[in-house]
Structures are given as C-alpha cells and as structure tokens.
Write an enzyme that holds these catalytic residues in place. Structure first.
Site, PDB file in Angstrom:
ATOM      1  N   ILE A  90       4.965  31.770  15.948  1.00 36.14           N
ATOM      2  CA  ILE A  90       5.671  30.771  16.743  1.00 36.14           C
ATOM      3  C   ILE A  90       7.099  31.185  17.072  1.00 36.14           C
ATOM      4  CG2 ILE A  90       6.515  29.473  14.751  1.00 36.14           C
ATOM      5  CD1 ILE A  90       5.363  28.075  18.188  1.00 36.14           C
ATOM      6  N   TYR A  91       7.691  32.116  16.341  1.00 35.70           N
ATOM      7  CA  TYR A  91       9.079  32.495  16.592  1.00 35.70           C
ATOM      8  C   TYR A  91       9.205  33.126  17.976  1.00 35.70           C
ATOM      9  CZ  TYR A  91       9.893  31.890  11.540  1.00 35.70           C
ATOM     10  OH  TYR A  91       9.984  31.401  10.266  1.00 35.70           O
ATOM     11  N   SER A  92       9.885  32.408  18.844  1.00 38.23           N
ATOM     12  CA  SER A  92      10.047  32.834  20.230  1.00 38.23           C
ATOM     13  C   SER A  92       8.686  33.113  20.865  1.00 38.23           C
ATOM     14  CB  SER A  92      10.942  34.077  20.307  1.00 38.23           C
ATOM     15  OG  SER A  92      11.525  34.209  21.574  1.00 38.23           O
TER      16      SER A  92
END
Length: 326
Positions: free
Chosen positions: A60-62
C-alpha cells in the site's frame, strides 16, 4: 551494527530496520513529504553501508512505488542473500470486491504483485498489515502457509492487532500444522505504550520478534515539541495517533530532552535506546528522509540507559486510547 535473531527463528536481522514508507511517488499517494526514487536511493545505499540488512515496506505504500524503489535499489547495491526484505498485505490495491483484505484470493494475488514490484523471487517476511474482520482467520493462515511452502516467503508476520487476535492466529496455525507467525509489527514508543499490557507479554511468552513502528512517535520525540515540519502539517494519520494526547505526552518528551542534554546526545538516541532495551523488541522500524536522520538512529545503539533514566522516562505515562489495532 548489531545483529539479533528475529524471534525464535534463525534469521539474523540488524538491530535497526529501515522503514521504507517515506520512499514513493507523491502522484500515487496522498503524502507530500515522500521522497522520489532519486532521493530515496542514497538513503538505502547508506543504510547498507551502515550495516542495516533489514528493510520493511508494504504494497500500500505509495500504491506499490515504495516496493519498486526499494527493490531496484537493493538489487543494485546489495547481494539478495544478505538482505532481509519485509512487505505487507491487507489494504486496498485495486477497485472491486476482491481488491483488498486477507482472503486466499487477495493474498495469492498480492504476493505475486509485490514480488514483481520488488524484483525478487521471494520476500523474507510477509506480514498481514491489519486484522481482516471479513475473512476467517483459518483461510488467511492457510493461504499464508501455502505462500511459504511455494517459496514466495521465508517467514510470516502480523501487524497492529489486539493480543487476542494474534493469539487466535497462532493457535489456528499450530492446531492445523501451518506456518506460524514469527514477528509482530506493532505501535510502540515512549508516548504510546498500550502494547505493554498484553501484546508484549504474549510475544515474549511465544518467542515472537517485536519490530515496532513509529518509534519516535512520528518525530515528536526527536525535535522541539512546538516545531512544525512538512509531515506534521500534512500527515493526518500522525494527528490521529497523537493529536488528542499532545498535552499529556509533552512532559515525557521533555524528559527525553533533559536526558539527551545531560548525556550530550540527540533526542533520537534516548527514545530509541529506551525501545531497544524493552523486551522482547528485536528491531525498531525507523523511517527517514535524510542520511543524517539515519546515522542518528544507528548512533542510538551505543547508548544504554540506566534504571533511573528508564524510570524517569516511564513514570509520567498515562493510559491512552488504543490506536493501531482499530
């Protein structure tokens, strides 16, 4: 650099884990303080030079950009067998009814997507990012077991849940002969210590490695309390975690400052030293946006707090609303 086993495993990880949430693409996520690839790579390279071998990211990070940047840099700067790559799964990555969560379908899809972005055949630690209330834990644990047996992950871990949930997952795995969680990535620092009530004793009893996130409370323990940064102004998650308790937390930050001044070291050294001496913490996950911050974090390994200093840091804490597991 110091190295320690991750829980009861034979895996050696650096005492500091580099959190890679800061690396990404502002056009693919809502955080304006993210570093692009050009500015992320020197930090990853410096981390390796300092002896850090443990890198934590998430799909989900970026929306995948963090995995891409981290994977390319590690491929260029490190031997794959010498680094420990951790990533996570749970949050929504695509539209539609199966675009998020911990169903078998989601896990099997997302592990392949993460491996592609990271440019590797396997991850060392595959973690569930949150508890999925809409999927039976039996389905999740069996899918994770199959991911390990397929060679796509070496170990599995969990993050941000209640102790009863973690215990249930451990029990389900043990009862069925499936792969067991070896790590817990939880929310723990000097101004948020609710994990000490149940989760930390559970992890100690079960031989689970603890790799806490937000060790500096989003920077609050590392700078003047009134200081304003780009992240503090724009990070809504940070405000949700610490905004409501700012006044009662400030006195603890003041203690960190006082001890740091007495020792002639940065505040970061004191806040991280406290965490590193907290059992059964293995490796705090430390996110940075500069090499200077990274070097300060590693410097904390040289600091050992006295019993009186620990008492001074802990005695003003008051109960907080649970944040992280919700």
């Amino acid at each position: 650099m110091e190295y320690v086993k991750l829980g009861n495993t034979g895996l050696d990880v650096s005492r500091i884990c580099l959190g890679c949430m800061s690396f990404g693409d502002v056009n693919r996520w809502t955080h304006p303080w993210l570093l692009d690839e050009e500015n992320s790579r020197p930090i990853i390279k410096r981390a390796l030079e300092l002896g850090i071998n443990f890198f934590d990211t998430a799909n989900i990070y970026s929306t995948g950009a963090s995995e891409e940047i981290t994977g390319r840099a590690l491929k260029d700067y490190a031997n794959r067998d010498e680094v420990v790559i951790a990533t996570k799964v749970f949050f929504r990555m695509q539209e539609g009814p199966n675009g998020a969560g911990l169903s078998r379908k989601a896990i099997m899809s997302e592990i392949d997507n993460s491996l592609k972005r990271l440019g590797t055949d396997y991850v060392d630690l595959y973690q569930i990012h949150r508890w999925d209330y809409n999927t039976p834990i039996e389905e999740t644990m069996e899918a994770l077991h199959d991911v390990v047996k397929a060679g796509k992950a070496r170990y599995i871990g969990a993050s941000a849940m209640y102790a009863w949930q973690f215990q249930k997952a451990l029990h389900v795995a043990e009862r069925n002969g499936w792969t067991r969680f070896v790590a817990m990535q939880n929310h723990l620092n000097l101004i948020y210590r609710e994990e000490e009530r149940e989760m930390m004793p559970l992890c100690k009893a079960e031989g689970i490695g603890v790799i806490p996130y937000s060790p500096l409370a989003s920077g609050r323990l590392a700078r003047e309390w009134s200081a304003v940064t780009k992240r503090s102004e724009t990070d809504q998650a940070q405000q949700m975690k610490y905004g409501a308790t700012a006044e009662i937390d400030r006195v603890i930050a003041d203690r960190v400052t006082a001890i740091a001044e007495q020792r002639g070291v940065p505040r970061v050294h004191i806040a991280l030293a406290w965490l590193l001496q907290k059992q059964p913490v293995t490796s705090p996950i430390f996110g940075v946006t500069s090499n200077a911050q990274l070097e300060e974090a590693v410097g904390s390994l040289a600091v050992t707090l006295t019993e009186d200093e620990i008492k001074s840091l802990e005695e003003l804490y008051v109960p907080h609303r649970v944040v992280g597991a919700l």
